[in-house]
Scaffold this motif. Sequence first.
Motif, PDB file in Angstrom:
ATOM      1  N   ALA A  41       8.895  -4.167  -2.372  1.00  9.93           N
ATOM      2  CA  ALA A  41       8.687  -4.978  -1.171  1.00  9.93           C
ATOM      3  C   ALA A  41       7.723  -4.282  -0.237  1.00  9.93           C
ATOM      4  O   ALA A  41       7.857  -3.079   0.028  1.00  9.93           O
ATOM      5  CB  ALA A  41      10.013  -5.238  -0.462  1.00  9.93           C
ATOM      6  N   ALA A  42       6.763  -5.015   0.273  1.00  9.24           N
ATOM      7  CA  ALA A  42       5.852  -4.511   1.300  1.00  9.24           C
ATOM      8  C   ALA A  42       6.073  -5.334   2.567  1.00  9.24           C
ATOM      9  O   ALA A  42       6.431  -6.507   2.496  1.00  9.24           O
ATOM     10  CB  ALA A  42       4.406  -4.620   0.834  1.00  9.24           C
ATOM     11  N   PRO A  83       1.398  -4.759  -2.442  1.00 10.12           N
ATOM     12  CA  PRO A  83       2.093  -3.492  -2.736  1.00 10.12           C
ATOM     13  C   PRO A  83       1.218  -2.421  -3.363  1.00 10.12           C
ATOM     14  O   PRO A  83       1.470  -1.230  -3.158  1.00 10.12           O
ATOM     15  CB  PRO A  83       3.200  -3.935  -3.702  1.00 10.12           C
ATOM     16  CG  PRO A  83       3.478  -5.348  -3.335  1.00 10.12           C
ATOM     17  CD  PRO A  83       2.136  -5.923  -2.972  1.00 10.12           C
ATOM     18  N   HIS A  84       0.192  -2.808  -4.122  1.00 17.22           N
ATOM     19  CA  HIS A  84      -0.650  -1.782  -4.749  1.00 17.22           C
ATOM     20  C   HIS A  84      -1.452  -1.013  -3.695  1.00 17.22           C
ATOM     21  O   HIS A  84      -1.933   0.095  -3.958  1.00 17.22           O
ATOM     22  CB  HIS A  84      -1.573  -2.412  -5.793  1.00 17.22           C
ATOM     23  CG  HIS A  84      -2.801  -3.069  -5.253  1.00 17.22           C
ATOM     24  ND1 HIS A  84      -2.768  -4.293  -4.612  1.00 17.22           N
ATOM     25  CD2 HIS A  84      -4.102  -2.683  -5.242  1.00 17.22           C
ATOM     26  CE1 HIS A  84      -3.989  -4.634  -4.249  1.00 17.22           C
ATOM     27  NE2 HIS A  84      -4.816  -3.672  -4.613  1.00 17.22           N
ATOM     28  N   ILE A  85      -1.577  -1.580  -2.497  1.00 18.42           N
ATOM     29  CA  ILE A  85      -2.195  -0.879  -1.368  1.00 18.42           C
ATOM     30  C   ILE A  85      -1.118  -0.221  -0.518  1.00 18.42           C
ATOM     31  O   ILE A  85      -1.240   0.937  -0.116  1.00 18.42           O
ATOM     32  CB  ILE A  85      -3.022  -1.855  -0.513  1.00 18.42           C
ATOM     33  CG1 ILE A  85      -4.134  -2.492  -1.344  1.00 18.42           C
ATOM     34  CG2 ILE A  85      -3.602  -1.147   0.715  1.00 18.42           C
ATOM     35  CD1 ILE A  85      -4.862  -3.625  -0.645  1.00 18.42           C
ATOM     36  N   ALA A  86      -0.049  -0.955  -0.247  1.00 20.10           N
ATOM     37  CA  ALA A  86       1.021  -0.457   0.624  1.00 20.10           C
ATOM     38  C   ALA A  86       1.692   0.791   0.068  1.00 20.10           C
ATOM     39  O   ALA A  86       2.189   1.627   0.825  1.00 20.10           O
ATOM     40  CB  ALA A  86       2.063  -1.550   0.843  1.00 20.10           C
ATOM     41  N   CYS A  87       1.701   0.956  -1.259  1.00 19.46           N
ATOM     42  CA  CYS A  87       2.416   2.085  -1.856  1.00 19.46           C
ATOM     43  C   CYS A  87       1.758   3.426  -1.566  1.00 19.46           C
ATOM     44  O   CYS A  87       2.405   4.480  -1.675  1.00 19.46           O
ATOM     45  CB  CYS A  87       2.557   1.890  -3.360  1.00 19.46           C
ATOM     46  SG  CYS A  87       1.014   1.961  -4.300  1.00 19.46           S
ATOM     47  N   GLY A  88       0.470   3.410  -1.189  1.00 21.93           N
ATOM     48  CA  GLY A  88      -0.202   4.672  -0.885  1.00 21.93           C
ATOM     49  C   GLY A  88      -0.182   5.618  -2.071  1.00 21.93           C
ATOM     50  O   GLY A  88      -0.617   5.261  -3.175  1.00 21.93           O
ATOM     51  N   ASP A  89       0.343   6.812  -1.865  1.00 20.47           N
ATOM     52  CA  ASP A  89       0.401   7.807  -2.936  1.00 20.47           C
ATOM     53  C   ASP A  89       1.694   7.741  -3.746  1.00 20.47           C
ATOM     54  O   ASP A  89       1.897   8.548  -4.658  1.00 20.47           O
ATOM     55  CB  ASP A  89       0.264   9.218  -2.338  1.00 20.47           C
ATOM     56  CG  ASP A  89      -1.098   9.441  -1.694  1.00 20.47           C
ATOM     57  OD1 ASP A  89      -2.079   8.841  -2.182  1.00 20.47           O
ATOM     58  OD2 ASP A  89      -1.186  10.191  -0.707  1.00 20.47           O
ATOM     59  N   VAL A  90       2.571   6.800  -3.416  1.00 19.54           N
ATOM     60  CA  VAL A  90       3.844   6.691  -4.118  1.00 19.54           C
ATOM     61  C   VAL A  90       3.625   6.022  -5.478  1.00 19.54           C
ATOM     62  O   VAL A  90       2.988   4.976  -5.567  1.00 19.54           O
ATOM     63  CB  VAL A  90       4.866   5.873  -3.302  1.00 19.54           C
ATOM     64  CG1 VAL A  90       6.147   5.664  -4.089  1.00 19.54           C
ATOM     65  CG2 VAL A  90       5.153   6.560  -1.977  1.00 19.54           C
ATOM     66  N   LEU A 123       2.228  -4.981  -8.245  1.00 18.97           N
ATOM     67  CA  LEU A 123       3.337  -4.295  -7.585  1.00 18.97           C
ATOM     68  C   LEU A 123       2.999  -2.835  -7.326  1.00 18.97           C
ATOM     69  O   LEU A 123       3.676  -2.161  -6.548  1.00 18.97           O
ATOM     70  CB  LEU A 123       4.602  -4.384  -8.446  1.00 18.97           C
ATOM     71  CG  LEU A 123       5.114  -5.802  -8.712  1.00 18.97           C
ATOM     72  CD1 LEU A 123       6.271  -5.774  -9.699  1.00 18.97           C
ATOM     73  CD2 LEU A 123       5.544  -6.467  -7.405  1.00 18.97           C
ATOM     74  N   SER A 124       1.995  -2.346  -8.019  1.00 17.11           N
ATOM     75  CA  SER A 124       1.495  -0.983  -7.841  1.00 17.11           C
ATOM     76  C   SER A 124       0.101  -0.957  -8.448  1.00 17.11           C
ATOM     77  O   SER A 124      -0.440  -1.994  -8.838  1.00 17.11           O
ATOM     78  CB  SER A 124       2.407   0.030  -8.542  1.00 17.11           C
ATOM     79  OG  SER A 124       2.276  -0.067  -9.948  1.00 17.11           O
TER      80      SER A 124
END
Length: 219
Positions: A41-42, A83-90, A123-124
């Motif tokens: 979820a973002a 989410p592929h942007i929101a995840c950052g380095d995760v 999603l990532s």
Amino acid sequence: MSEGFFITGTDTDVGKTWASLALMRALQKQGRTVTGMKPVAAGCEWQQDGWKNQDALLLQRHASLAMDYRTVNPYAFELPVSPHIACGDVEVEIEVILQAYRSLHAVSDSVLVEGAGGWLSPLSRQLDNAGLAMALRLPVVLVVGMRLGCINHARLTYQAIVASGLVCAGWVAVGIDRYLLELQANVVFLQGHIRAPLLGILPYLEQPDFDFLATRVSL
């Protein structure tokens, strides 16, 4: 009855969460123990013990059993972007999601897994909704947000689901545009072009009433 369903949509903001909760209530009325999850979820808000998403909180709140939030939503990101942007380095690890699903499945008759965005939305950086659904090997419920342009989106998404090798268990029409002309005509057209059952039509509502919406769907 399947052990669960993957809920996808024709786009973002088409009513996936409302449809998921309506289906959850409908299954509960059949006497089934039902839980839900939103793996990624973002657009989350910080609460006392971490980032939390409103859709995931609804799935947690309306489940048959009290489940830990991190099991319902293993990956919660702050920014309201893809989410592929929101995840950052995760790194979004599919095994983490699968383990959370197994935890829910172990105590539930059915698990409803809500994707983020549309079928091919990422999603990532490596994973999209289609890939997750295939890893879970769950039948798919397609949520169609009924608005101008939805016929093209619905048919393309349905074709992509079938091409993935997964079963489309059915589709739900959600009234997201209160001013849409010829809603029923659009539904009838899609019934003739989606070879999966229409599970229900959720009318446009200003505020959700999940008990009422549950009466408008069936699985």
